[in-house]
Design a protein around this motif. Structure first.
Motif, short mmCIF file in Angstrom:
data_model
loop_
_atom_site.label_atom_id
_atom_site.label_comp_id
_atom_site.label_asym_id
_atom_site.label_seq_id
_atom_site.Cartn_x
_atom_site.Cartn_y
_atom_site.Cartn_z
N GLU A 1 0.81 -1.14 0.02
CA GLU A 1 -0.02 -0.08 -0.01
C GLU A 1 0.86 1.18 0.00
N LYS A 2 1.85 1.24 0.56
CA LYS A 2 2.76 2.36 0.98
C LYS A 2 3.54 2.69 -0.30
N ASP A 3 3.93 1.55 -1.08
CA ASP A 3 4.61 1.67 -2.32
C ASP A 3 3.79 2.27 -3.47
N ILE A 4 2.61 1.88 -3.46
CA ILE A 4 1.41 2.43 -4.57
C ILE A 4 1.18 3.87 -4.00
N GLU A 5 1.04 4.22 -2.85
CA GLU A 5 0.63 5.48 -2.40
C GLU A 5 1.56 6.68 -2.83
N ASP A 6 3.06 6.11 -2.70
CA ASP A 6 3.98 7.03 -3.31
C ASP A 6 3.84 7.74 -4.76
N LYS B 1 -2.49 3.77 -18.86
CA LYS B 1 -1.52 2.68 -19.33
C LYS B 1 -0.06 2.90 -18.73
N ARG B 2 0.38 4.07 -18.82
CA ARG B 2 1.92 4.46 -18.32
C ARG B 2 1.86 4.00 -16.61
N ILE B 3 0.71 4.70 -16.06
CA ILE B 3 0.73 4.57 -14.61
C ILE B 3 0.67 3.08 -14.13
N GLU B 4 -0.21 2.27 -15.00
CA GLU B 4 -0.54 0.86 -14.70
C GLU B 4 0.79 0.02 -14.79
N LYS B 5 1.41 0.34 -15.95
CA LYS B 5 2.78 -0.27 -16.39
C LYS B 5 4.07 -0.06 -15.24
N ASP B 6 3.92 1.19 -14.67
CA ASP B 6 4.98 1.76 -13.61
C ASP B 6 4.65 0.80 -12.27
N ILE B 7 3.26 0.87 -12.02
CA ILE B 7 3.08 0.16 -10.92
C ILE B 7 3.08 -1.18 -10.72
N ASN B 8 3.02 -2.07 -12.01
CA ASN B 8 3.19 -3.50 -12.26
C ASN B 8 4.88 -3.61 -12.01
N LYS B 9 5.39 -2.71 -12.82
CA LYS B 9 7.05 -2.89 -12.69
C LYS B 9 7.40 -2.87 -11.27
N ARG B 10 7.10 -1.80 -10.58
CA ARG B 10 7.42 -1.46 -9.18
C ARG B 10 7.21 -2.60 -8.30
N LEU B 11 6.02 -3.35 -8.28
CA LEU B 11 5.48 -4.25 -7.64
C LEU B 11 6.32 -5.80 -7.90
N GLU B 12 6.48 -5.92 -9.25
CA GLU B 12 7.09 -7.02 -9.73
C GLU B 12 8.57 -7.05 -9.22
N ASP B 13 9.38 -5.78 -9.49
CA ASP B 13 10.60 -5.66 -8.96
C ASP B 13 10.83 -5.84 -7.37
N LYS B 14 10.07 -5.39 -6.77
CA LYS B 14 10.18 -5.34 -5.37
C LYS B 14 9.64 -6.90 -4.44
N TYR B 15 8.66 -7.26 -5.16
CA TYR B 15 7.93 -8.48 -4.79
C TYR B 15 7.88 -9.57 -5.87
N PRO B 16 9.00 -10.02 -6.21
CA PRO B 16 8.84 -10.99 -7.37
C PRO B 16 8.34 -12.34 -7.03
N LEU C 1 -1.94 9.16 -8.12
CA LEU C 1 -2.97 8.22 -7.51
C LEU C 1 -3.35 9.02 -6.16
N TYR C 2 -4.74 8.79 -5.72
CA TYR C 2 -5.27 9.39 -4.64
C TYR C 2 -6.01 8.51 -3.53
N ASP C 3 -6.01 7.00 -4.17
CA ASP C 3 -6.72 6.30 -3.10
C ASP C 3 -6.38 4.73 -3.54
N LYS D 1 -5.70 10.20 -10.16
CA LYS D 1 -6.56 11.72 -10.13
C LYS D 1 -6.89 12.20 -11.47
N HIS D 2 -7.91 13.11 -11.59
CA HIS D 2 -8.53 13.26 -12.53
C HIS D 2 -7.71 13.75 -13.85
#
Length: 156
Positions: free
Chosen positions: A57-62, A93-108, A66-68, A85-86
């Protein structure tokens, strides 16, 4: 005169019935404002699992875009639903790609289901609220989580 009275009674009944407040409280307003749902785990609720969902949650809130964020960990999958955010909706698409990359890198070793869909977010908030009820079983929660994941896969 009699027809007006009957019409008035029917309209009053419809108006009063339409103002019913049944259902979860937070899920109804979760699309309008930030609700900050608590990250939850289904099944074994170990300290390690709690730390994992809080860390996710903290990683995504960074992400400034995003706001929730709602995080739910099931037996095999971790659902991450978020609201963008509006003014950032053009970069979904870029945001989702960045989130997926961060999560896969940190929690493989973890399997993430990531969604910015409001329906998925709403379902996740509703599941989190239902899990606060002591009568809501872990089996029901896992089944609901799998339904949300299935819905996410159908939407893509």
């Amino acid at each position: 005169m009699r027809k007006c009275l009957i019409l008035f009674i029917v309209m009053g009944t419809v108006l009063v019935g339409g103002c019913n407040n049944d259902g979860p409280k937070e899920s109804g307003i979760s699309l309008i404002k930030t609700t900050n749902p608590t990250p939850v785990t289904i099944g074994k609720d170990t300290k390690k699992d709690q730390e994992l969902v809080r860390s996710v949650e903290k990683d995504i809130e960074d992400f400034d875009e995003l706001y929730d964020v709602a995080v739910i960990k099931g037996k095999e999958d971790i659902l991450v639903a978020y609201k963008v955010k509006h003014m950032q909706r053009f970069h979904m698409k870029r945001i989702e790609k960045d989130i997926n990359k961060r999560l896969e890198d940190k929690y493989p070793e973890e399997n993430f289901i990531v969604s910015s869909d409001y329906k998925i977010f709403l379902e996740a908030v509703e599941l989190e609220e239902n899990m606060k009820d002591s009568n809501y079983s872990q089996k029901e929660a896992e089944k609901k989580l799998q339904e949300i994941i299935k819905l996410k896969k159908e939407l893509t």
